[in-house]
Write an enzyme that holds these catalytic residues in place. Structure first.
Site: not given
Ligand code: NAD
Ligand code: UD1
Length: 340
Positions: A124, A148, A152, A177
Site C-alpha cells: 500500500s 497497518y 505492510k 494508491f
Molecule cells: P478485502 O477485505 O475485501 O479482501 C481481503 C480478503 O482476504 C477477504 O476476502 C478476507 O476474507 C480474506 N482474508 C483475510 N485474512 C485472511 C486469512 N488470514 N486467511 C485467508 N483469507 C483471509 O480487502 P481488499 O480491499 O480486497 O484488499 C486486498 C489486499 O490489498 C489487502 O492485503 C489490503 O491490505 C491491500 N490493499 C487494499 C487497499 C484498498 O483500498 N482496498 C489499498 C492498499 C492495499
Molecule cells: C486510507 C488509509 C490508507 C489505505 C487506504 C485504502 C488512512 C489514514 N489511510 O487512505 O492507509 O491504504 O485508505 O483505501 O485511513 N474522507 C472524507 N470523508 C470520509 C472518508 C474520507 O472526507 O468519510 C477523505 C479523507 O480525509 C481523504 C480522502 O477522503 O482526504 C480519502 O480517504 P480514504 O478513502 O479513507 O483513503 P485514504 O485516507 O487516502
C-alpha cells in the site's frame, strides 16, 4: 498454469480472479471468508465463463497451504489475504501483526516447502507515510505512521530479505494508491461491512440514501479547494497491473529478483471533486458537511507512475467518470451488496 489467489473472495481479489481467468490461467482461491462471501466467486465465474477452485482456509495454516499448493500444482501466488483498516489496526495491533505478518510468513514457508517461488504481494502507498515530495516515487523513504502500514512494511522487508537469500524467488511488491470502482458488469464490487471508513463507499451510501450526509474531513488543507487530494485508481486497472506484474516476474534475473512498484494513475482528485464526479455519474445530490480533519490524514498523496510504465508496460486507462459510473452501476444492481 495454476495461480493461488489468497483473499480471492475479497474486493480486489475477486476482480483479480476475473482478470486471470480471462487471461487463461487456472485459479485456486484460498480465503477464510472473514471479510467476504463466496457469492463474489460465483459472480467472477459468471463474468469469465470459467470455473475456479475455492478452498476455505486460513493463510496462517501452513500445512493446509502447502498441501493445497502441491495438490493443485500451483506455479505462483498472488497474496491479497489480510486485514486493511487503519483505525482498527490502532485498536487491535496484535490482530494485524498476526494476520498480515505471521500470515505472510506462514504462506512463504509453505511456498518454500512446495517449491513455489513466484509471488505478487499487495502492499500500500501507506508505507510511504507523510509525503516528503510529490509525486511519490518508489525511492521515497518508507515511514508508515500506523500499525497497518507497519505490517505492510515488515512484510516488504521480509520479501526483500527472502529474495536476496535465494535467486530462485521472483517477487513483485505492488503499492496500491486508492482503489475504487467495480467491474463494468455490475456483478462484483466493494461490499464493506458496517460504516465505511473510506471515501468512495461512503459517498455511494449517501447517493443511495443509506446515509444522510458525507462528513468531509477538513477544508483547510493547502490544496486547490482545501479538501484532501488522493490518487483514485479503478480496481480493474489495478488488477490488470497484477497480470502485467506477474508477466514481469519472468523477466527478472537472479541478481535483481524483487521489485516494488506503485499502482496509481498519477492524478490527484480532491474530496469535493469526487463528490461532484459522483453526482454526475449517479444524477443524485450528495449532501455534505465540513468537519475537522481526520487524525493521520495528509493533504495530498499521488503516485509517480514511471516505474510501472517502464517495468510492467502498464498504466491505468480508466478515468474518474468510469470509476464513479461503474461504482454506481454495482450499487444500483446490488443495493444490499452480496446479501441481496
Ligand atoms: P478485502 O477485505 O475485501 O479482501 C481481503 C480478503 O482476504 C477477504 O476476502 C478476507 O476474507 C480474506 N482474508 C483475510 N485474512 C485472511 C486469512 N488470514 N486467511 C485467508 N483469507 C483471509 O480487502 P481488499 O480491499 O480486497 O484488499 C486486498 C489486499 O490489498 C489487502 O492485503 C489490503 O491490505 C491491500 N490493499 C487494499 C487497499 C484498498 O483500498 N482496498 C489499498 C492498499 C492495499
Ligand atoms: C486510507 C488509509 C490508507 C489505505 C487506504 C485504502 C488512512 C489514514 N489511510 O487512505 O492507509 O491504504 O485508505 O483505501 O485511513 N474522507 C472524507 N470523508 C470520509 C472518508 C474520507 O472526507 O468519510 C477523505 C479523507 O480525509 C481523504 C480522502 O477522503 O482526504 C480519502 O480517504 P480514504 O478513502 O479513507 O483513503 P485514504 O485516507 O487516502
Amino acid at each position: 498454469m495454476t495461480i493461488l489467489i489468497t483473499g480471492g473472495a475479497g474486493y480486489i481479489g475477486s476482480h483479480c480472479c476475473v482478470t486471470f481467468l480471462d487471461a487463461g490461467y487456472d485459479v485456486v482461491v484460498l480465503d477464510n471468508l472473514s471479510n467476504s462471501n463466496t457469492a463474489s466467486l460465483t459472480r467472477a465465474e459468471e463474468i469469465s465463463g470459467r470455473k475456479l477452485v475455492f478452498e476455505q482456509g486460513d493463510v496462517r495454516d501452513q500445512a493446509t497451504v502447502e498441501t493445497l499448493l502441491k495438490r493443485h500444482e500451483c506455479t505462483a501466488v498472488i497474496h491479497f489475504a489480510g486485514l486493511k483498516a487503519v483505525g482498527e489496526s490502532t485498536r487491535y495491533p496484535l490482530a494485524y501483526y498476526d494476520n498480515n505478518v505471521i500470515g505472510t510468513h506462514r504462506l512463504l514457508s509453505a511456498m518454500a516447502n512446495a517449491g513455489v517461488r513466484d509471488l505478487i504481494f499487495s502492499s500500500s502507498a501507506t508505507v510511504y507515510g507523510e509525503p516528503q515530495q510529490l509525486p511519490l516515487t518508489e525511492e521515497h523513504s518508507l515511514n508508515p505512521v500506523n500499525p497497518y502500514g507497519r505490517t505492510k512494511l515488515i512484510v516488504e522487508d521480509m520479501l526483500r530479505d527472502l529474495a536476496a537469500s535465494d535467486p530462485g524467488w521472483r517477487i513483485g511488491i505492488l503499492r496500491y494508491f486508492n482503489p475504487v470502482g467495480a467491474h463494468a458488469s455490475g456483478l462484483i464490487g466493494e461490499d464493506p461491512l458496517g460504516v465505511p471508513n473510506n471515501l468512495m463507499p461512503f459517498i455511494t451510501q449517501v447517493a443511495s440514501g443509506r446515509r444522510e450526509k458525507l462528513n468531509v474531513f477538513g477544508n483547510d488543507y493547502e490544496t486547490r479547494d482545501g479538501t484532501g487530494v488522493r490518487d483514485y485508481i479503478h480496481v480493474v486497472d489495478l488488477v490488470e497491473g497484477h497480470l502485467r506484474a506477474y508477466h514481469a516476474l519472468s523477466n527478472l534475473d537472479g541478481r535483481d529478483n524483487c521489485f516494488a512498484v506503485n499502482l496509481g494513475t498519477g492524478d490527484g482528485y480532491s474530496v469535493l471533486e469526487m463528490v461532484k464526479a459522483f453526482e454526475r455519474a449517479s444524477n443524485r445530490i450528495i449532501s455534505y458537511d465540513f468537519v475537522p480533519r481526520r487524525a493521520g490524514d495528509v493533504a495530498e498523496c499521488f503516485a509517480d507512475t514511471k516505474k510501472a510504465q517502464e517495468l510492467l508496460s502498464w498504466s491505468a486507462e480508466r478515468e474518474l467518470h468510469n470509476m464513479c459510473e461503474d461504482t454506481w452501476n454495482w450499487v444500483c444492481k446490488n443495493p444490499k451488496g452480496y446479501s441481496d
